[in-house]
Design an enzyme around this catalytic site. Structure first.
Site, PDB file in Angstrom:
ATOM      1  N   GLU A  15      11.400   4.876  -4.108  1.00  0.00           N
ATOM      2  CA  GLU A  15      10.018   4.633  -3.682  1.00  0.00           C
ATOM      3  C   GLU A  15       9.495   5.840  -2.913  1.00  0.00           C
ATOM      4  O   GLU A  15      10.186   6.398  -2.070  1.00  0.00           O
ATOM      5  CB  GLU A  15       9.974   3.393  -2.770  1.00  0.00           C
ATOM      6  CG  GLU A  15       8.584   3.106  -2.232  1.00  0.00           C
ATOM      7  CD  GLU A  15       8.486   1.758  -1.531  1.00  0.00           C
ATOM      8  OE1 GLU A  15       9.001   0.756  -2.071  1.00  0.00           O
ATOM      9  OE2 GLU A  15       7.904   1.717  -0.445  1.00  0.00           O
ATOM     10  N   LYS A  21       5.302 -17.215  -6.903  1.00  0.00           N
ATOM     11  CA  LYS A  21       4.963 -15.849  -7.316  1.00  0.00           C
ATOM     12  C   LYS A  21       5.623 -15.530  -8.668  1.00  0.00           C
ATOM     13  O   LYS A  21       5.006 -14.929  -9.543  1.00  0.00           O
ATOM     14  CB  LYS A  21       5.450 -14.896  -6.219  1.00  0.00           C
ATOM     15  CG  LYS A  21       4.897 -13.542  -6.276  1.00  0.00           C
ATOM     16  CD  LYS A  21       4.721 -12.908  -4.894  1.00  0.00           C
ATOM     17  CE  LYS A  21       5.980 -12.610  -4.135  1.00  0.00           C
ATOM     18  NZ  LYS A  21       5.691 -11.822  -2.918  1.00  0.00           N
ATOM     19  N   ALA A  71      -0.216 -12.828  -2.873  1.00  0.00           N
ATOM     20  CA  ALA A  71       0.173 -11.995  -4.013  1.00  0.00           C
ATOM     21  C   ALA A  71       0.158 -12.809  -5.307  1.00  0.00           C
ATOM     22  O   ALA A  71      -0.219 -12.292  -6.369  1.00  0.00           O
ATOM     23  CB  ALA A  71       1.555 -11.405  -3.767  1.00  0.00           C
ATOM     24  N   LYS A  73      11.903  12.003   1.281  1.00  0.00           N
ATOM     25  CA  LYS A  73      12.919  12.980   1.721  1.00  0.00           C
ATOM     26  C   LYS A  73      14.003  13.050   0.652  1.00  0.00           C
ATOM     27  O   LYS A  73      15.024  12.342   0.742  1.00  0.00           O
ATOM     28  CB  LYS A  73      13.508  12.550   3.063  1.00  0.00           C
ATOM     29  CG  LYS A  73      12.508  12.655   4.206  1.00  0.00           C
ATOM     30  CD  LYS A  73      13.140  12.337   5.528  1.00  0.00           C
ATOM     31  CE  LYS A  73      12.117  12.577   6.632  1.00  0.00           C
ATOM     32  NZ  LYS A  73      12.321  11.761   7.801  1.00  0.00           N
ATOM     33  N   TYR A 100       0.802   1.753  -1.884  1.00  0.00           N
ATOM     34  CA  TYR A 100      -0.659   1.692  -1.974  1.00  0.00           C
ATOM     35  C   TYR A 100      -1.252   1.437  -0.594  1.00  0.00           C
ATOM     36  O   TYR A 100      -0.835   0.495   0.103  1.00  0.00           O
ATOM     37  CB  TYR A 100      -1.070   0.536  -2.896  1.00  0.00           C
ATOM     38  CG  TYR A 100      -2.557   0.357  -3.036  1.00  0.00           C
ATOM     39  CD1 TYR A 100      -3.265   1.043  -4.015  1.00  0.00           C
ATOM     40  CD2 TYR A 100      -3.261  -0.486  -2.178  1.00  0.00           C
ATOM     41  CE1 TYR A 100      -4.636   0.887  -4.145  1.00  0.00           C
ATOM     42  CE2 TYR A 100      -4.628  -0.643  -2.303  1.00  0.00           C
ATOM     43  CZ  TYR A 100      -5.314   0.052  -3.285  1.00  0.00           C
ATOM     44  OH  TYR A 100      -6.664  -0.103  -3.410  1.00  0.00           O
ATOM     45  N   GLY A 153      -0.366  -7.442   0.881  1.00  0.00           N
ATOM     46  CA  GLY A 153      -0.753  -6.447   1.886  1.00  0.00           C
ATOM     47  C   GLY A 153      -0.764  -7.096   3.251  1.00  0.00           C
ATOM     48  O   GLY A 153      -0.687  -8.324   3.370  1.00  0.00           O
ATOM     49  N   ASP A 154      -0.803  -6.268   4.277  1.00  0.00           N
ATOM     50  CA  ASP A 154      -0.801  -6.810   5.642  1.00  0.00           C
ATOM     51  C   ASP A 154      -2.213  -7.097   6.101  1.00  0.00           C
ATOM     52  O   ASP A 154      -3.148  -6.361   5.766  1.00  0.00           O
ATOM     53  CB  ASP A 154      -0.097  -5.825   6.587  1.00  0.00           C
ATOM     54  CG  ASP A 154       1.411  -5.870   6.385  1.00  0.00           C
ATOM     55  OD1 ASP A 154       1.929  -6.983   6.162  1.00  0.00           O
ATOM     56  OD2 ASP A 154       2.049  -4.807   6.419  1.00  0.00           O
TER      57      ASP A 154
HETATM   58  P1  FAD Z   1       2.816 -12.959  -0.334  1.00  0.00           P
HETATM   59  O1  FAD Z   1       3.809 -13.066  -1.453  1.00  0.00           O
HETATM   60  O2  FAD Z   1       1.424 -13.307  -0.608  1.00  0.00           O
HETATM   61  O3  FAD Z   1       3.399 -13.656   0.931  1.00  0.00           O
HETATM   62  C1  FAD Z   1       2.812 -13.446   2.206  1.00  0.00           C
HETATM   63  C2  FAD Z   1       3.081 -14.669   3.081  1.00  0.00           C
HETATM   64  O4  FAD Z   1       2.336 -15.788   2.591  1.00  0.00           O
HETATM   65  C3  FAD Z   1       4.532 -15.114   3.103  1.00  0.00           C
HETATM   66  O5  FAD Z   1       4.824 -15.588   4.393  1.00  0.00           O
HETATM   67  C4  FAD Z   1       4.582 -16.249   2.086  1.00  0.00           C
HETATM   68  O6  FAD Z   1       5.602 -17.193   2.390  1.00  0.00           O
HETATM   69  C5  FAD Z   1       3.200 -16.860   2.273  1.00  0.00           C
HETATM   70  N1  FAD Z   1       2.655 -17.474   1.044  1.00  0.00           N
HETATM   71  C6  FAD Z   1       2.684 -16.968  -0.199  1.00  0.00           C
HETATM   72  N2  FAD Z   1       2.058 -17.797  -1.059  1.00  0.00           N
HETATM   73  C7  FAD Z   1       1.620 -18.846  -0.326  1.00  0.00           C
HETATM   74  C8  FAD Z   1       0.897 -20.033  -0.629  1.00  0.00           C
HETATM   75  N3  FAD Z   1       0.497 -20.292  -1.884  1.00  0.00           N
HETATM   76  N4  FAD Z   1       0.615 -20.895   0.389  1.00  0.00           N
HETATM   77  C9  FAD Z   1       1.005 -20.641   1.657  1.00  0.00           C
HETATM   78  N5  FAD Z   1       1.705 -19.528   2.000  1.00  0.00           N
HETATM   79  C10 FAD Z   1       1.991 -18.632   1.028  1.00  0.00           C
HETATM   80  N6  FAD Z   1       2.218  -3.055   1.964  1.00  0.00           N
HETATM   81  C11 FAD Z   1       1.220  -2.157   1.697  1.00  0.00           C
HETATM   82  O7  FAD Z   1       0.164  -2.200   2.357  1.00  0.00           O
HETATM   83  N7  FAD Z   1       1.352  -1.212   0.700  1.00  0.00           N
HETATM   84  C12 FAD Z   1       2.481  -1.131  -0.053  1.00  0.00           C
HETATM   85  O8  FAD Z   1       2.575  -0.289  -0.945  1.00  0.00           O
HETATM   86  C13 FAD Z   1       3.565  -2.042   0.215  1.00  0.00           C
HETATM   87  N8  FAD Z   1       4.708  -1.995  -0.517  1.00  0.00           N
HETATM   88  C14 FAD Z   1       5.696  -2.914  -0.285  1.00  0.00           C
HETATM   89  C15 FAD Z   1       6.868  -2.893  -1.075  1.00  0.00           C
HETATM   90  C16 FAD Z   1       7.881  -3.809  -0.860  1.00  0.00           C
HETATM   91  C17 FAD Z   1       9.112  -3.777  -1.741  1.00  0.00           C
HETATM   92  C18 FAD Z   1       7.756  -4.790   0.172  1.00  0.00           C
HETATM   93  C19 FAD Z   1       8.864  -5.773   0.422  1.00  0.00           C
HETATM   94  C20 FAD Z   1       6.618  -4.822   0.959  1.00  0.00           C
HETATM   95  C21 FAD Z   1       5.570  -3.900   0.745  1.00  0.00           C
HETATM   96  N9  FAD Z   1       4.389  -3.912   1.503  1.00  0.00           N
HETATM   97  C22 FAD Z   1       3.376  -3.006   1.250  1.00  0.00           C
HETATM   98  C23 FAD Z   1       4.230  -4.864   2.607  1.00  0.00           C
HETATM   99  C24 FAD Z   1       3.566  -6.187   2.151  1.00  0.00           C
HETATM  100  O9  FAD Z   1       2.230  -5.944   1.764  1.00  0.00           O
HETATM  101  C25 FAD Z   1       3.628  -7.151   3.329  1.00  0.00           C
HETATM  102  O10 FAD Z   1       4.947  -7.526   3.588  1.00  0.00           O
HETATM  103  C26 FAD Z   1       2.715  -8.367   3.251  1.00  0.00           C
HETATM  104  O11 FAD Z   1       2.662  -8.952   4.560  1.00  0.00           O
HETATM  105  C27 FAD Z   1       3.173  -9.461   2.291  1.00  0.00           C
HETATM  106  O12 FAD Z   1       2.994  -9.104   1.006  1.00  0.00           O
HETATM  107  P2  FAD Z   1       3.550 -10.060  -0.190  1.00  0.00           P
HETATM  108  O13 FAD Z   1       3.030  -9.488  -1.452  1.00  0.00           O
HETATM  109  O14 FAD Z   1       5.000 -10.267  -0.065  1.00  0.00           O
HETATM  110  O15 FAD Z   1       2.759 -11.410   0.178  1.00  0.00           O
END
Ligand code: FAD
Length: 288
Positions: free
Chosen positions: A17, A166, A125, A273, A50, A110-111
């Site tokens: 990555e 998901k 997501a 790196k 991203y 995303g956060d």
């Molecule tokens: P989700 O899968 O949507 O989950 C988020 C939270 O919501 C979880 O607590 C889940 O349990 C809960 N949830 C999901 N669906 C539901 C539902 N239907 N009802 C109620 N609760 C639900 N961030 C960036 O900004 N840019 C990046 O490029 C990036 N790359 C990443 C790569 C990896 C491998 C990882 C592990 C994380 C990355 N992140 C990145 C961080 C990520 O965006 C954050 O961790 C974010 O808070 C959660 O994203 P997610 O897609 O896992 O969310």
């Protein structure tokens, strides 16, 4: 490319990555150098983050994925977050990815940004995945997963059930958050199996290079630091070279243990790196 094909052969895959350089002009040369070095490692794919700085409708990820594919001949995965984007923003990125011939996406929520309300179009997501699958059925979608549970989840079980949603929405492959205790990953993998999550799960490994930056990162993502790693961080925090040597050895140890435990793949957070990725790949070269 259908990534599940990559994992059909029962041997672990190794992916990398990177993140886009901070300034589009100043960083371009560096990213070419980084990619040229990473290409030598023959990764299964390279993913590119991203908007980690919080930018909306950021095109640098698309540009870099296009370079990974069209200049270096490596399969790219473009990360794409949704919670701070509108549907039009997402459509614009999907169109650009299509034009660049990039068809693999790591679809993320995303956060949430403190003090800034999220956009209304996508909450999770899984909603982004459903949207992409219906708009662009040819795209292959990966998702993120959390061996130590996502920090916003009310419980481990709720997080696993959300992960299953998901996968049911169309994620064909999962990439894990970083972790430092492999037992956390194995327990998580077992829970996924019980929940009927049957797609390949890659383990996210982050080689630590600085105590302050890893402490900042784990405070955001909720990963825990085992006692052995904490002792190394304390002992060598003011000796960059020793810290790097110790933490590379720690990461190699994790990777070998994962190989011994039939991991589907290892996703190495390179932090741009290449010399660190090279040392880790060199240690496992004969096992790949
Ligand atoms: P989700 O899968 O949507 O989950 C988020 C939270 O919501 C979880 O607590 C889940 O349990 C809960 N949830 C999901 N669906 C539901 C539902 N239907 N009802 C109620 N609760 C639900 N961030 C960036 O900004 N840019 C990046 O490029 C990036 N790359 C990443 C790569 C990896 C491998 C990882 C592990 C994380 C990355 N992140 C990145 C961080 C990520 O965006 C954050 O961790 C974010 O808070 C959660 O994203 P997610 O897609 O896992 O969310």
């Amino acid at each position: 490319m259908d990534l599940t094909k990559l994992f059909e052969e029962k041997k672990p895959r190794f992916s990398l990555e990177i993140f886009p350089p901070k300034s589009h002009t100043g960083g371009t040369e560096t990213i070419y150098e980084t990619l040229a070095e990473l290409k030598e490692l023959r990764p299964a794919f390279i993913s590119c983050t991203y908007g980690a700085g919080g930018n909306r409708a950021d095109t640098s990820t698309v540009d870099i994925c296009s370079i990974i594919k069209n200049k270096y001949g490596i399969t790219p995965i473009a990360h794409l977050t949704c919670v701070n984007n509108t549907r039009e923003d997402i459509d614009a990125v999907l169109d650009l990815l299509k034009q660049a011939g990039v068809s693999n996406i790591l679809a993320l929520r995303g956060d949430l940004k403190p003090g800034e309300p999220p956009k209304d179009d996508f909450r999770y997501a899984s909603e982004l995945i459903e949207y992409i699958k219906q708009r662009e059925p040819g795209f292959f979608i990966s998702g993120a997963c959390y061996p130590e549970t996502h920090p916003d989840a009310p419980s481990e079980v709720a997080d696993i059930l959300n992960l299953k949603r998901k996968v049911d929405a169309g994620a064909g492959h999962l990439m894990s958050q970083l972790f430092f205790n492999n037992e956390d990953f194995y327990r998580f993998r077992d829970m996924c199996a019980v929940a009927g999550i049957n797609v390949p799960i890659e383990a996210g490994i982050m080689p630590v290079t600085s105590k302050s930056s890893i402490m900042r990162m784990v405070s955001m993502c909720g990963a825990s630091i085992p006692a052995k790693l904490a002792r190394l961080l304390n002992r060598f925090e003011n000796d960059e070279r020793a810290l790097e040597d110790a933490c590379i050895a720690y990461a190699i140890d994790q990777v070998i243990d994962l190989i011994a435990n039939d991991v589907d793949g290892v996703h190495l957070y390179t932090m741009n790196k290449p010399h660190i990725a090279k040392r880790i790949f060199a240690a496992i070269e004969s096992m790949r």
